[in-house]
Design an enzyme around this catalytic site. Structure first.
Site, PDB file in Angstrom:
ATOM      1  N   ASN A   1      47.033  91.568 -33.133  1.00 10.63           N
ATOM      2  CA  ASN A   1      46.561  90.601 -32.073  1.00 10.63           C
ATOM      3  C   ASN A   1      46.500  90.874 -30.741  1.00 10.63           C
ATOM      4  O   ASN A   1      45.847  90.581 -29.843  1.00 10.63           O
ATOM      5  CB  ASN A   1      47.515  89.376 -32.425  1.00 10.63           C
TER       6      ASN A   1
ATOM      7  N   GLU B   1      42.038 105.441 -33.055  1.00 12.72           N
ATOM      8  CA  GLU B   1      42.309 105.550 -34.488  1.00 12.72           C
ATOM      9  C   GLU B   1      41.334 104.832 -35.330  1.00 12.72           C
ATOM     10  O   GLU B   1      40.583 105.127 -36.038  1.00 12.72           O
ATOM     11  CB  GLU B   1      43.726 105.638 -34.904  1.00 12.72           C
TER      12      GLU B   1
END
Lengths: 508, 508
Positions: A275, A297
């Site tokens: 979030n 990533e």
């Protein structure tokens, strides 16, 4: 011809197509098994369930069957759970995010080794984890030349394919064929003393090749699948995440004004998932930035919007964890996205050399920070592991700016994310420059510990905990021989001990 | 013509020669002053004492005078003490090793910022420490072309000369002129997004130039000196250090046998300074190795022997801290040593990119380690700073093998170097692979925390403390919900609290 066979465009491999049940016969008790998968993208979807079933049946007949399981990072939850449910994992490395497996680790029934994601490949090459018996790697196809087209994540797959004695390939026809060309597989790594500079100076630099190579002799089985990744859709940012994001954006504006960050483009961004990270991305999208870059990533749905809008010029990652809608968007506009998104092996996405050179702005979540800026990313109350350090240390330690983000409380306020001393340190005071909660942002750069403690409490702690934290600091400073970093060792974990005793860090 | 004048072979600079007393008039209260010096090598020897005196006199007339002091690492003790004695330092960065200054820091009367040595240059360039008003840099001479010949250390001097508004040069004719050519000053660093690969793939690679360059306009004073560095002579290794060294050498032999290290040459070695490091070097000299390399911070006398014997083929460092005898040897055989020894800026000697690429074996001292492998390098009893983290984190984090070495006890046995939990973490469990004491060597690679704890206690703890440590571990594991890394938070610092209470960690 099945859809999967249409993707196996090389006869040698077509002749090796078997069922998942047949394929797992190659895996023996005690094997070290390296599988594909990073953040739920690219986990093998047929062989791992079949392996869990194989283990269950072996157990039912009185046999023992546990494997050492190596992955990229977390893998699809159902996969990890199936293997943990049958007690099939003896040792797990390097990252996990599934409750059943986590429970076994915390009960001491499964060995878990929590290492930096950038260290996995070199440590496996060196044999720290012994012989790798079997690799199970999801791919999206095999070319006429016998090259392997990667799937939605690369992770450590290049390494697994290089080092494993036996290789099982899962060819997943769910992966859009159009993804061909999104990958950049670098074959220039080596063990010392044979390492060379990695010639990557911009996030979009292509330094490798689009496909994996492999000696067909080592491929013992090819399994067809047609199953989607289990990526979770994003939830809309809540008020807390938005407040954190606003502090981050204010800070960027401040750094730009001070001449420490380029105005339009900042520096390459790395951010965790979740979030808060999504709120930061959304905030950037409505800010003054154009042509940002990301070197991270995982790419989630939110990033696609930023790329479409031109806010982000290029995003490099090792995994593409999109929702179904996100994937549809990606495929429909693949010719556009292919110019703006690239997937790399995680040893490159997280490489110290590249992270330092690019000057990455590292934004990672945390469980808690202490008043001096030490960060705990992994251990609840100092003892129970959550997921692992993942790549956060790769980026925080070698990046340009190291920021840690978290709501100031958890569990409805019962846990303060700012504590006198963290009972587990994943990122030391030397590697933490900025801490952000919804309360504010603490810029710890160039501050001594006694100055840091005031800033952390005043800017980041929830008001409910500020007075007690300040009281701790003041009494620690007043103690005889207080020292450079004042602490009262008998009280350093008072917040945590109170929580263990009463279920809340709040003083009654 | 004085000897120093003979070294100033450029008229512009000869015209700027003044006394140290005159030079310090350029330094004002509140200035940020960056001086040369790394591990006592290359500290300015005239201007800093004159500055201390200048501050003392200003104080005596009622004025305030404190500076922010930036260095390479530690500087000559007398220099640091003089400035601390007159309360002349407001902020100190990045490393110190002098009791008076340390005392002021621990009393909270001097700000000290303890950062990785590889981070200093980039953080100063970015302005984290504000404007650098004055640089005071010791050099050994000025060429006909106005280039500056470095002294016995390089440290951050290139950066200081680049960023300071005003520069005071100390030309020290004690430094053998023959040292000319030992230095390699790299001018290829930049701030992101303009960084390029650093083309250093072997420890002996020359990537820069022998001299510093500087705009003469910024040089406000040149001061002559003729004073030696205050390097300490080595003491012979004691039995404890030798036992530690033997464990290290056994480990290297084991790694060579396992095929994980090259047989003759191992991989480039980094080691801290002090008795243990010297014992390891001496042990290597009588071992089977030929053509070793070192990539470290400081070269001490012991290294000269290894180079002479061919045990070490090449040693790169940022400082040459030799005894008088060592320096004489160095000068007498300079043509030989110049082919085997090189000094570089500390941003290169400690650079993450190079440390990772070369695959460095990092051997650093520590104050204590906990049973799970977290290391405290800096804070006695968690609060009182010793010297700082220095470069240990640069090498431990990005190196190939990260080893921490210490006697198993201190203060005559009253302090155990292995404790249940360290009250300050400088190197996390993720960055510590091997712990060595005179008792033995704990190889923590690929081990989960519960396995590590047994190995650390059984191999490394002093027998007097083993039972209590094991008891702690067993009770922590037996506690409800023990977790991945079992701890009893209420007892985690019982060793330290007992020491604070009774003066010993021994149970009565």
């Amino acid at each position: 011809m099945t859809p999967a066979e249409a993707r196996v465009r090389h006869e040698t491999y077509r002749n090796k197509i078997v069922s998942a049940q047949e394929a797992v016969q190659w895996i023996r008790p005690g094997d070290t098994v390296a599988i594909s998968g990073f953040a739920s993208a690219g986990t093998p979807k047929a062989v791992t369930p079949a392996l869990a079933e194989h283990i269950r049946r072996t157990r039912a007949t009185g046999g023992d069957f546990r494997i050492n399981l190596l992955t990229g990072a977390s893998v699809a939850s159902d996969t990890e759970r199936m293997l943990a449910d049958v007690d099939g994992i003896a040792l797990r490395m390097p990252y996990q995010a599934e409750p059943t497996a986590r429970g076994r680790i915390n009960e001491g029934r499964m060995d878990y080794v929590d290492i930096h994601l950038s260290h996995v490949a070199q440590q496996v090459w060196e044999g720290y984890y012994g012989h790798v018996d079997v690799a199970v790697v999801e791919i999206s196809g095999i070319t006429e030349n016998g090259e392997l087209i990667p799937a939605t994540s690369i992770g450590n797959n290049k390494t697994w394919l290089d080092v494993a004695e036996k290789v099982i390939l899962e060819v997943n026809s769910w992966i859009p064929a159009a993804m061909d060309g999104v990958h950049d597989v670098y074959y220039g790594t080596a063990l010392p003393p044979n390492r060379r500079p990695i010639d990557l100076t911009h996030v979009e630099d292509r330094i490798g090749q689009p496909y994996f190579r492999i000696d067909p002799e080592r491929v013992v089985a090819v399994v067809e699948t047609d199953r989607p990744d289990s990526a979770t859709a994003l939830t809309a940012p809540d008020a807390t995440s938005q407040a954190i994001a606003e502090h981050v954006l204010d800070f960027f504006a401040h750094e730009v004004a001070a001449g420490r960050l380029p105005a339009d483009t900042l520096l390459p961004l790395q951010s965790g998932v979740g979030n808060v990270a999504n709120a930061v991305l959304a905030g950037l999208d409505s800010g003054p930035y154009r042509g940002l870059t990301c070197y991270s990533e995982v790419i989630q749905d939110g990033m696609l919007d930023l790329v479409k809008h031109g806010t982000v010029r290029f995003a490099s990652a090792t995994a593409l964890a999109l929702s179904e809608a996100g994937l549809n968007d990606f495929v429909e506009n693949i010719d556009f996205y292919r110019d703006h998104i690239m997937l790399r092996p995680q040893e490159i996405s997280n490489h110290p050399e590249i992270v330092r050179r690019l000057g990455i702005i590292a934004m990672n979540g945390m469980l808690e920070a202490d008043v001096y800026g030490n960060v705990n990313s992994t251990h609840v109350m100092g003892t129970r592991i959550m997921n692992g350090i993942g790549g956060s240390g790769d980026f925080a330690r070698n990046g340009y700016l190291s920021m840690f983000l978290s709501p100031s409380t958890a569990r409805g306020g019962a846990i303060s994310s700012i504590v006198p001393m963290v009972p587990h340190v994943d990122h030391t005071e030397h590697d933490v420059q900025v801490i952000v909660t919804e309360q504010g942002l603490a810029d710890l750069r160039a501050l001594s510990p006694r100055r840091r403690s005031r800033v952390v409490v005043e800017r980041c702690a929830h008001p409910d905990y500020r007075a007690e934290l300040l009281d701790y600091i003041e009494r620690a400073e007043a103690a005889p021989g207080a020292g450079h970093t004042p602490h009262l060792l008998g009280e350093a974990f008072s917040f945590h001990e109170r929580y263990q005793r009463t279920g809340t860090m709040h003083a009654s």
